[in-house]
Write a protein that holds these residues in place. Sequence first.
Motif, PDB file in Angstrom:
ATOM      1  N   GLN A 211       0.841  -1.229   0.064  1.00  0.00           N
ATOM      2  CA  GLN A 211       0.273   0.117  -0.054  1.00  0.00           C
ATOM      3  C   GLN A 211       0.527   1.263  -0.052  1.00  0.00           C
ATOM      4  OE1 GLN A 211      -2.025  -0.198   3.693  1.00  0.00           O
ATOM      5  NE2 GLN A 211      -2.718  -2.401   3.420  1.00  0.00           N
ATOM      6  N   ARG A 212       2.219   0.997   0.033  1.00  0.00           N
ATOM      7  CA  ARG A 212       3.123   2.332   0.205  1.00  0.00           C
ATOM      8  C   ARG A 212       2.733   3.210  -0.646  1.00  0.00           C
ATOM      9  NH1 ARG A 212       8.142   4.118  -2.060  1.00  0.00           N
ATOM     10  NH2 ARG A 212       7.837   2.766  -3.897  1.00  0.00           N
ATOM     11  N   THR A 213       2.523   3.073  -2.025  1.00  0.00           N
ATOM     12  CA  THR A 213       2.455   4.201  -3.114  1.00  0.00           C
ATOM     13  C   THR A 213       1.198   4.854  -2.580  1.00  0.00           C
ATOM     14  OG1 THR A 213       3.718   2.960  -4.565  1.00  0.00           O
ATOM     15  CG2 THR A 213       2.650   4.913  -5.570  1.00  0.00           C
ATOM     16  N   GLU A 214       0.113   4.039  -2.771  1.00  0.00           N
ATOM     17  CA  GLU A 214      -1.203   4.784  -2.482  1.00  0.00           C
ATOM     18  C   GLU A 214      -1.403   5.687  -1.233  1.00  0.00           C
ATOM     19  OE1 GLU A 214      -4.093   1.751  -2.096  1.00  0.00           O
ATOM     20  OE2 GLU A 214      -5.694   3.178  -1.734  1.00  0.00           O
ATOM     21  N   PHE A 215      -0.800   4.945   0.030  1.00  0.00           N
ATOM     22  CA  PHE A 215      -0.656   5.630   1.305  1.00  0.00           C
ATOM     23  C   PHE A 215      -0.126   7.124   1.292  1.00  0.00           C
ATOM     24  CE2 PHE A 215       1.348   6.408   5.435  1.00  0.00           C
ATOM     25  CZ  PHE A 215       0.313   6.265   6.447  1.00  0.00           C
ATOM     26  N   LEU A 216       1.243   6.713   0.555  1.00  0.00           N
ATOM     27  CA  LEU A 216       2.130   8.289   0.496  1.00  0.00           C
ATOM     28  C   LEU A 216       1.611   9.276  -0.313  1.00  0.00           C
ATOM     29  CD1 LEU A 216       5.715   6.692   0.706  1.00  0.00           C
ATOM     30  CD2 LEU A 216       4.448   7.641   2.642  1.00  0.00           C
ATOM     31  N   THR A 217       0.933   8.679  -1.512  1.00  0.00           N
ATOM     32  CA  THR A 217       0.404   9.811  -2.408  1.00  0.00           C
ATOM     33  C   THR A 217      -0.681  10.410  -1.630  1.00  0.00           C
ATOM     34  OG1 THR A 217       0.809   8.263  -4.081  1.00  0.00           O
ATOM     35  CG2 THR A 217      -0.547   9.842  -4.507  1.00  0.00           C
ATOM     36  N   SER A 218      -1.547   9.699  -0.828  1.00  0.00           N
ATOM     37  CA  SER A 218      -2.765  10.319   0.015  1.00  0.00           C
ATOM     38  C   SER A 218      -2.189  11.374   0.907  1.00  0.00           C
ATOM     39  CB  SER A 218      -3.646   9.123   0.846  1.00  0.00           C
ATOM     40  OG  SER A 218      -3.648   8.109   0.158  1.00  0.00           O
ATOM     41  N   PHE A 219      -1.153  11.010   1.483  1.00  0.00           N
ATOM     42  CA  PHE A 219      -0.429  11.718   2.395  1.00  0.00           C
ATOM     43  C   PHE A 219      -0.021  13.200   1.725  1.00  0.00           C
ATOM     44  CE2 PHE A 219       3.288  13.615   4.646  1.00  0.00           C
ATOM     45  CZ  PHE A 219       2.746  13.848   5.835  1.00  0.00           C
ATOM     46  N   ASP A 226      -8.238  20.561   2.609  1.00  0.00           N
ATOM     47  CA  ASP A 226      -8.791  20.915   3.664  1.00  0.00           C
ATOM     48  C   ASP A 226      -8.654  20.166   4.952  1.00  0.00           C
ATOM     49  OD1 ASP A 226     -10.819  19.536   3.455  1.00  0.00           O
ATOM     50  OD2 ASP A 226     -12.175  21.056   2.285  1.00  0.00           O
ATOM     51  N   ALA A 227      -9.311  20.724   6.188  1.00  0.00           N
ATOM     52  CA  ALA A 227      -9.177  19.873   7.276  1.00  0.00           C
ATOM     53  C   ALA A 227      -9.771  18.337   7.276  1.00  0.00           C
ATOM     54  CB  ALA A 227      -9.816  20.759   8.605  1.00  0.00           C
ATOM     55  N   ASP A 228     -10.875  18.171   6.470  1.00  0.00           N
ATOM     56  CA  ASP A 228     -11.596  17.154   6.646  1.00  0.00           C
ATOM     57  C   ASP A 228     -10.859  16.013   6.148  1.00  0.00           C
ATOM     58  OD1 ASP A 228     -13.855  17.871   7.750  1.00  0.00           O
ATOM     59  OD2 ASP A 228     -15.117  17.842   6.013  1.00  0.00           O
ATOM     60  N   PRO A 229     -10.073  15.991   4.919  1.00  0.00           N
ATOM     61  CA  PRO A 229      -9.196  14.742   4.643  1.00  0.00           C
ATOM     62  C   PRO A 229      -8.043  14.471   5.550  1.00  0.00           C
ATOM     63  CG  PRO A 229      -9.734  16.344   2.533  1.00  0.00           C
ATOM     64  CD  PRO A 229     -10.118  17.101   3.885  1.00  0.00           C
ATOM     65  N   ARG A 230      -7.800  15.710   5.979  1.00  0.00           N
ATOM     66  CA  ARG A 230      -6.502  15.512   7.114  1.00  0.00           C
ATOM     67  C   ARG A 230      -7.008  14.621   8.363  1.00  0.00           C
ATOM     68  NH1 ARG A 230      -3.608  21.615   6.724  1.00  0.00           N
ATOM     69  NH2 ARG A 230      -3.381  21.438   4.460  1.00  0.00           N
ATOM     70  N   LEU A 231      -8.168  15.225   8.755  1.00  0.00           N
ATOM     71  CA  LEU A 231      -8.664  14.314  10.014  1.00  0.00           C
ATOM     72  C   LEU A 231      -8.954  12.722   9.737  1.00  0.00           C
ATOM     73  CD1 LEU A 231     -11.355  16.637  11.578  1.00  0.00           C
ATOM     74  CD2 LEU A 231      -9.220  16.009  12.616  1.00  0.00           C
ATOM     75  N   LYS A 232      -9.349  12.632   8.453  1.00  0.00           N
ATOM     76  CA  LYS A 232      -9.933  11.240   8.023  1.00  0.00           C
ATOM     77  C   LYS A 232      -8.446  10.603   7.972  1.00  0.00           C
ATOM     78  CE  LYS A 232     -12.569   9.291   4.521  1.00  0.00           C
ATOM     79  NZ  LYS A 232     -12.997   9.441   3.064  1.00  0.00           N
ATOM     80  N   PHE A 233      -7.343  11.241   7.352  1.00  0.00           N
ATOM     81  CA  PHE A 233      -5.998  10.240   7.392  1.00  0.00           C
ATOM     82  C   PHE A 233      -5.473  10.030   8.671  1.00  0.00           C
ATOM     83  CE2 PHE A 233      -1.494   9.843   6.595  1.00  0.00           C
ATOM     84  CZ  PHE A 233      -1.502   9.205   5.406  1.00  0.00           C
TER      85      PHE A 233
END
Length: 331
Positions: A211-219, A226-233
């Motif tokens: 999952q490395r590529t997917e995880f790091l790309t989302s990061f 904005d704030a929502d995706p950050r909280l979700k992450f």
Amino acid sequence: MRFADVVGNEHVKEVLRRAADRDRVPHAWMFTGPDGVGKRTMALAFLSYLVCRDRRDGDSCGVCRSCNQMTAGAFADLQVLSPEKGYIKLEPLKESMPRLFYPALTGPWKCLLIDDAHTLTNEAANAALKTLEEPPSMVMFVLVTPSPDLLPRTVLSRCFEVPFGPLANDEVVAFLESRGRTGSDAWSAASLSRGSPGRALQFLDSPVLAQRTEFLTSFLDLAESDADPRLKFADGVGSSKDETADLMLLVESIARDVLRASAGLSDDMLSNRDLAYAIRAFADRVGPDRAVDMATAWLDWDATRRFVPNVRTAMDRLLQALPNPPPTVRG
Ligand SMILES: [Zn+2]
């Protein structure tokens, strides 16, 4: 187990060889350093060297009776203690200590290897201390631990400490190749392992690597979010169970990479060099000060994680260092 089978930490081999060759070997050693860099393997190589009947070229022969028994984990004069359910308690110590006073069966040394010695309970450490203070002749202790500061000072002061360092990336890759693990996954695992072959192996078998590529790309996308995706992450990382430690290594690798990119280091210096373009864009967006804030937030948490294991807290601190979300355009 021969010195030749241990990758890296050549300076340690030299110290151990010299001590054994001079026949004035300290009787108690403490091997310290990060997890997975080969401390226990080195301990076995050292003990094999001590008991080998035909040392050659600064190594054990690997074929004499003692070497064979060592390799098979069946050397009669070696006892190994390791934690059960997180601790090494008094009971196994009470069993092991008297055996050190019996005559050796194969000899010439009787050896006690204590793995993860920092997990000795106080009672167990005290029991070990008695024998450490007045050891029978030809008894060798090797204590192995990543956290010597958790051991009583009285025990530390009886042992000759040998610090192990992380391995170079090439050495970890060479180690993985020797285990038949090659290809780009092996390279990624090595660069994420912080110089620890043991950790690199764990990484290769962890679902997190896939999952490395997917995880790091989302990061990396969070710089613009904005704030929502950050909280979700942060929630996602905080709630993952088994793979948390591996995920945190990924987070750490990206925090370091952002810092390296913002300091102008080349792509070769990045742990995730296949994502260099996105990492550079992220570093440009957050700027050098925030890149330092992110790395500091991580290091602060890393230094205290033994006491504050809360992963969610670590993620919150890291994400607080991100720039404010871009203003929402309302139409
Ligand atoms: Zn031998």
